[in-house]
Structure formats: structure tokens, C-alpha cells
Design an enzyme around this catalytic site. Structure first.
Site, PDB file in Angstrom:
ATOM      1  N   SER A   1      69.000  13.562 -43.023  1.00 48.87           N
ATOM      2  CA  SER A   1      69.099  12.774 -44.255  1.00 48.87           C
ATOM      3  C   SER A   1      70.398  11.980 -44.371  1.00 48.87           C
ATOM      4  CB  SER A   1      68.888  13.673 -45.483  1.00 48.87           C
ATOM      5  OG  SER A   1      67.589  14.255 -45.458  1.00 48.87           O
TER       6      SER A   1
ATOM      7  N   GLU B   1      61.810  18.903 -34.163  1.00 49.43           N
ATOM      8  CA  GLU B   1      60.366  18.654 -34.290  1.00 49.43           C
ATOM      9  C   GLU B   1      59.643  19.002 -32.994  1.00 49.43           C
ATOM     10  OE1 GLU B   1      60.770  14.680 -35.793  1.00 49.43           O
ATOM     11  OE2 GLU B   1      61.539  15.495 -37.668  1.00 49.43           O
TER      12      GLU B   1
ATOM     13  N   ASN C   1      66.841   7.547 -34.449  1.00 51.54           N
ATOM     14  CA  ASN C   1      65.660   8.209 -33.897  1.00 51.54           C
ATOM     15  C   ASN C   1      64.466   7.733 -34.712  1.00 51.54           C
ATOM     16  OD1 ASN C   1      63.625   9.866 -33.046  1.00 51.54           O
ATOM     17  ND2 ASN C   1      64.521  11.784 -33.817  1.00 51.54           N
TER      18      ASN C   1
ATOM     19  N   GLY D   1      64.592  14.957 -43.034  1.00 51.76           N
ATOM     20  CA  GLY D   1      63.495  14.336 -43.772  1.00 51.76           C
ATOM     21  C   GLY D   1      63.291  14.905 -45.166  1.00 51.76           C
TER      22      GLY D   1
ATOM     23  N   GLU E   1      71.682  19.200 -36.126  1.00 54.70           N
ATOM     24  CA  GLU E   1      70.672  18.801 -37.104  1.00 54.70           C
ATOM     25  C   GLU E   1      70.129  20.048 -37.794  1.00 54.70           C
ATOM     26  OE1 GLU E   1      69.135  14.582 -36.115  1.00 54.70           O
ATOM     27  OE2 GLU E   1      67.711  16.043 -35.370  1.00 54.70           O
TER      28      GLU E   1
ATOM     29  N   LYS F   1      61.411   8.310 -34.215  1.00 56.19           N
ATOM     30  CA  LYS F   1      60.277   9.256 -34.208  1.00 56.19           C
ATOM     31  C   LYS F   1      58.990   8.486 -33.879  1.00 56.19           C
ATOM     32  CE  LYS F   1      63.014  12.212 -37.128  1.00 56.19           C
ATOM     33  NZ  LYS F   1      63.103  13.247 -38.124  1.00 56.19           N
TER      34      LYS F   1
ATOM     35  N   HIS G   1      64.891  18.093 -29.868  1.00 57.55           N
ATOM     36  CA  HIS G   1      64.816  17.839 -31.315  1.00 57.55           C
ATOM     37  C   HIS G   1      64.019  18.957 -31.985  1.00 57.55           C
ATOM     38  CE1 HIS G   1      63.832  15.989 -35.135  1.00 57.55           C
ATOM     39  NE2 HIS G   1      64.860  15.187 -34.921  1.00 57.55           N
TER      40      HIS G   1
HETATM   41  P1  13P Z   1      66.107  12.111 -41.246  1.00 60.24           P
HETATM   42  O1  13P Z   1      67.307  11.195 -41.136  1.00 60.24           O
HETATM   43  O2  13P Z   1      64.844  11.403 -41.586  1.00 60.24           O
HETATM   44  O3  13P Z   1      66.394  13.295 -42.098  1.00 60.24           O
HETATM   45  O4  13P Z   1      65.863  12.677 -39.752  1.00 60.24           O
HETATM   46  C1  13P Z   1      66.914  13.205 -39.057  1.00 60.24           C
HETATM   47  C2  13P Z   1      66.497  13.402 -37.658  1.00 60.24           C
HETATM   48  O5  13P Z   1      65.638  14.221 -37.373  1.00 60.24           O
HETATM   49  C3  13P Z   1      67.121  12.572 -36.616  1.00 60.24           C
HETATM   50  O6  13P Z   1      66.795  13.027 -35.349  1.00 60.24           O
END
Ligand code: 13P
Length: 249
Positions: A213, A97, A9, A173, A167, A11, A95
């Protein structure tokens, strides 16, 4: 045996030029790797370049959201037919976010999921608790509620392509990964809810990915858990070497 799905992903990162460079470097690193399915989900503006760059490889291209209507006066939105005609096969839905910053709810996740499944896209539906919920002992309840609402009025037959991603929001992150055991426990809760909703056969086949992560140095331990059927990788997927190392854990 469930085939693992290793998904990136991106982003809101990378331009089309950077996308081209990425695939130039990434594809040779995973050439011939057929143990796992590989999916890369760039921003919409990179999709055409990603599809062109990945042509002839086994890497599938996904996106990070989809609207539930086929067309209409919905400024700023993108529909399933628009994605399908480009060659997009996967879509991340719900997601954290999007839930946190863009008003995504369990109900809109359900609408998007139905549309994705009906149109033939493979949805990667994200669920996960925030830190406060984990600390209050509410993780199982939150995961069950998110699944019940996301999968409302979707039959097992219709859901055939569904993929779920666990997740935990506190691990995204932050560099704080869930331990493999803790992730596996959450996956088992999701799978048991899938048994309730879709039945035992379906739940036994359902791929549940872990995201939060995931890095080259923790991928193997996570992927060794029987309950974990792949990874949804954010930050560490932006570098082709690092994502290839995760794919080949
Ligand atoms: P990170 O791997 O940066 O923690 O993000 C995970 C994520 O949100 C994947 O969709």
C-alpha cells in the site's frame, strides 16, 4: 549511500496496448530523474512492448517470476535465458501472492534466486509476515527464516545484485501501510540477518525495499527512513501519474 530502487509490480494487469499508453504518459514524467533506479515489472505478455516503449529511457523492465531451469518440459513456465534475450534485467521472486496461491515455498524461492543470480538477472526477493504471525509476535522469526532459506548456499560474491523487498502480507492491497517506523524495524531485522549470512560489507550495501500500500501520499514518509531503500508498488503503480509521483516522492 544506497541508491533507492522504485519498482512497479503490475501483477496481472494491462494489455500490450495499455502498456504502450502507460509508457507514453509515464516516461515524460520521470525524464531526467536519476536520483533513484526505476523498474517496471509487467506481465510476461507485455514485456516486449514495455521494452520497446522504454528504450532510450532509464526505466528498466523486470518480470514477476522465473523458472530455475534453462529449458525443458515445464508447461507454462518461462526461463532466465528467454527473459534475457528480450532485454529483461530484473525479476521479482517469492512474492507473497505466489507463496499464497501458487505453492511457492522458501525452497523454490532459493532455486529461483540462484538461477536469477547465475544468469545475471537482478532478483527482487520478497519476504514478509502474515497478520497472524505479526499478532503472535513472530515477525522477526519469520523474516529470519525466510532469509536463511532463500539465501541458502548463495555466496556474497554471487549475491552481488540481490535486492530484498519487505512486504508485510497484511499491508498488500489492503490500504493498511506499515508505519515508517514499523517498516524500518523489519528492515533492520532483515539487514541483521544479511550480516549473518553474507557479512557486514555486503549487508551495508544491500537494498531493502518496502512494499504494501505505498501511495503518493505516504511515499515520502516511508522513503525518509534510512533503512528503507526504495519501494515495490502494486496498485498505485498502475496509473502513470501516481507511480511517477511515488518515484519523485
Ligand atoms: P499494493 O501496493 O497494491 O499494496 O501491492 C504491493 C505489492 O504486492 C507489490 O509487490
Amino acid at each position: 549511500m544506497r541508491k533507492k530502487v522504485m519498482a512497479a509490480n503490475w501483477k496481472m494487469y494491462k494489455t500490450p496496448d495499455e502498456t504502450r499508453d502507460y509508457f507514453r504518459d509515464f516516461l515524460p514524467l520521470v525524464a531526467g530523474h536519476d536520483r533513484d533506479e526505476i523498474v517496471v515489472c509487467p506481465p510476461y505478455t507485455d514485456v516486449a512492448t514495455a521494452i520497446e516503449s522504454a528504450r532510450g529511457s532509464s526505466v528498466a523492465i523486470g518480470v514477476q517470476n522465473v523458472h530455475w531451469k534453462a529449458d525443458g518440459a515445464y508447461t507454462g513456465e518461462i526461463s532466465a535465458p528467454m527473459l534475457l534475450c528480450l532485454g529483461v534485467t530484473h525479476v521479482i521472486i517469492g512474492h507473497s501472492e505466489r507463496r499464497q496461491y501458487f505453492g511457492e515455498t522458501d525452497d523454490t524461492v532459493n532455486l529461483r534466486l540462484k538461477t536469477a543470480l547465475e544468469s545475471g538477472l537482478t532478483p527482487i526477493c520478497c519476504v514478509g509476515e502474515v497478520l497472524q504471525e505479526r499478532e503472535a509476535g513472530l515477525t522477526d522469526d519469520v523474516l529470519r527464516r525466510q532469509c536463511v532459506r532463500a539465501f541458502h548456499a548463495i555466496s556474497a560474491k554471487k549475491a552481488a545484485k540481490l535486492i530484498v523487498a519487505y512486504e508485510p502480507v497484511w499491508a498488500i492491497g489492503t490500504g493498511k501501510t506499515a508505519t515508517p517506523e514499523l517498516a524500518a524495524e523489519a528492515h533492520a531485522v532483515i539487514r541483521s540477518e544479511a550480516v549473518e549470512i553474507f557479512g557486514e560489507d555486503f549487508a551495508g550495501q544491500l537494498r531493502i525495499l518496502y512494499g504494501g500500500s505505498v501511495k503518493p501520499d505516504n511515499a515520502k514518509a516511508l522513503m525518509s527512513q534510512e533503512e528503507i531503500d526504495g519501494a515495490l508498488v502494486g496498485g498505485a503503480s498502475l496509473d502513470p501519474k501516481s507511480f511517477a509521483a511515488i518515484v519523485k516522492y
